[in-house]
Design a protein around this motif. Structure first.
Motif, PDB file in Angstrom:
ATOM      1  N   ARG A   1       0.422   9.902  34.790  1.00  0.00           N
ATOM      2  CA  ARG A   1       0.699  11.114  33.918  1.00  0.00           C
ATOM      3  C   ARG A   1       1.527  10.793  32.895  1.00  0.00           C
ATOM      4  NH1 ARG A   1       5.284  14.692  34.559  1.00  0.00           N
ATOM      5  NH2 ARG A   1       5.770  13.999  36.524  1.00  0.00           N
TER       6      ARG A   1
ATOM      7  N   LYS B   1      -0.751   9.563  30.427  1.00  0.00           N
ATOM      8  CA  LYS B   1      -1.632  10.916  29.524  1.00  0.00           C
ATOM      9  C   LYS B   1      -0.368  11.267  28.679  1.00  0.00           C
ATOM     10  CE  LYS B   1      -4.310  14.631  30.635  1.00  0.00           C
ATOM     11  NZ  LYS B   1      -4.837  15.549  31.762  1.00  0.00           N
ATOM     12  N   ASP B   2       0.792  11.742  29.126  1.00  0.00           N
ATOM     13  CA  ASP B   2       1.758  12.503  28.252  1.00  0.00           C
ATOM     14  C   ASP B   2       1.877  11.606  27.135  1.00  0.00           C
ATOM     15  OD1 ASP B   2       1.899  14.161  29.977  1.00  0.00           O
ATOM     16  OD2 ASP B   2       4.049  13.586  30.924  1.00  0.00           O
TER      17      ASP B   2
END
Lengths: 116, 116
Positions: free
Chosen positions: B74, B77-78
């Motif tokens: 995550r 991805k962020d």
DNA sequence: TTATAATATGAATACTTATTCATATATTAA
DNA sequence: TTAATATATGAATAAGTATTCATATTATAA
């Protein structure tokens, strides 16, 4: 989670494992990035892009406290991002090599394309 | 600390201040590096150099726990280091763009030349 | 429509590390 | 050889963040 049997993935897993860096190598690659990943240090690196500077001027350029900047300079030096030489009472700092300039340039490029 | 009056330094200070990034820009550049500076995440990025993979295979390639890898994914991805797409029950991850490949390659090059 | 597989997420904890404060070292000038 | 300047450093604290645990979500298969 049982099994995903995509052949390409399994190949990728295989090559990832074969080409994996040793813990030590991994640590060294990461250190470069970890050190550059702190704004207080990145400011110094960006300032030094303009050329060699003494601590007093680095301080003027980036702000903060003398002690803080000095600590950060040591981290940068330990990780070979910058190097230093003495000239009289002053210690002059500069970027260690061209890789650094290029790495930072790439970071900026990524920043631009990642803009929302 | 009074004054160092080297003209080149003063020029460097001047240009450093003029060309300084905004806090927000600085943050974005640093984020790329900060994210890549963590071994657990760098392992994932290096694994994905070999191509798109589902979480299960990433887990096989890098080790660790499912939850841990998912959290790291995550963060990646962020920060637009990786992107993902769903395919049935699986989520497939891959590197977001070529900058990442190049940045990592530079990091490795620096690591090699910084070897003692 | 329930069960299972694949992945994600919130909260808590444990680590790491940046920053600060006080002080030390090294160099030059008086 | 004392004073002042320039920089570095150790220890303490504060801030940030990786990891873990338990649980939630989403998709498919029975």
């Amino acid at each position: 989670m049982t099994i995903c049997e995509k052949k390409e993935h399994e190949q990728a897993v295989g090559s990832a494992k074969r080409e994996a860096l040793s813990e030590e190598q991994l640590g060294r690659v990461c250190n470069v990035f970890r050190v550059l990943g702190e704004p207080s240090r990145m400011k110094i690196v960006l300032a030094l892009t303009g050329g060699e500077m003494c601590v007093y001027h680095i301080l003027q350029a980036v702000g903060g406290t003398q002690s803080g900047v000095s600590h950060q300079l040591r981290v940068l030096k330990d990780n070979r991002i910058v190097r230093s030489r003495r000239e009289g009472q002053n210690i002059l700092y500069s970027l260690a090599d061209d890789h650094i300039v290029e790495i930072v340039a790439m970071g900026r490029a990524h920043m631009d394309c990642a803009e929302e």
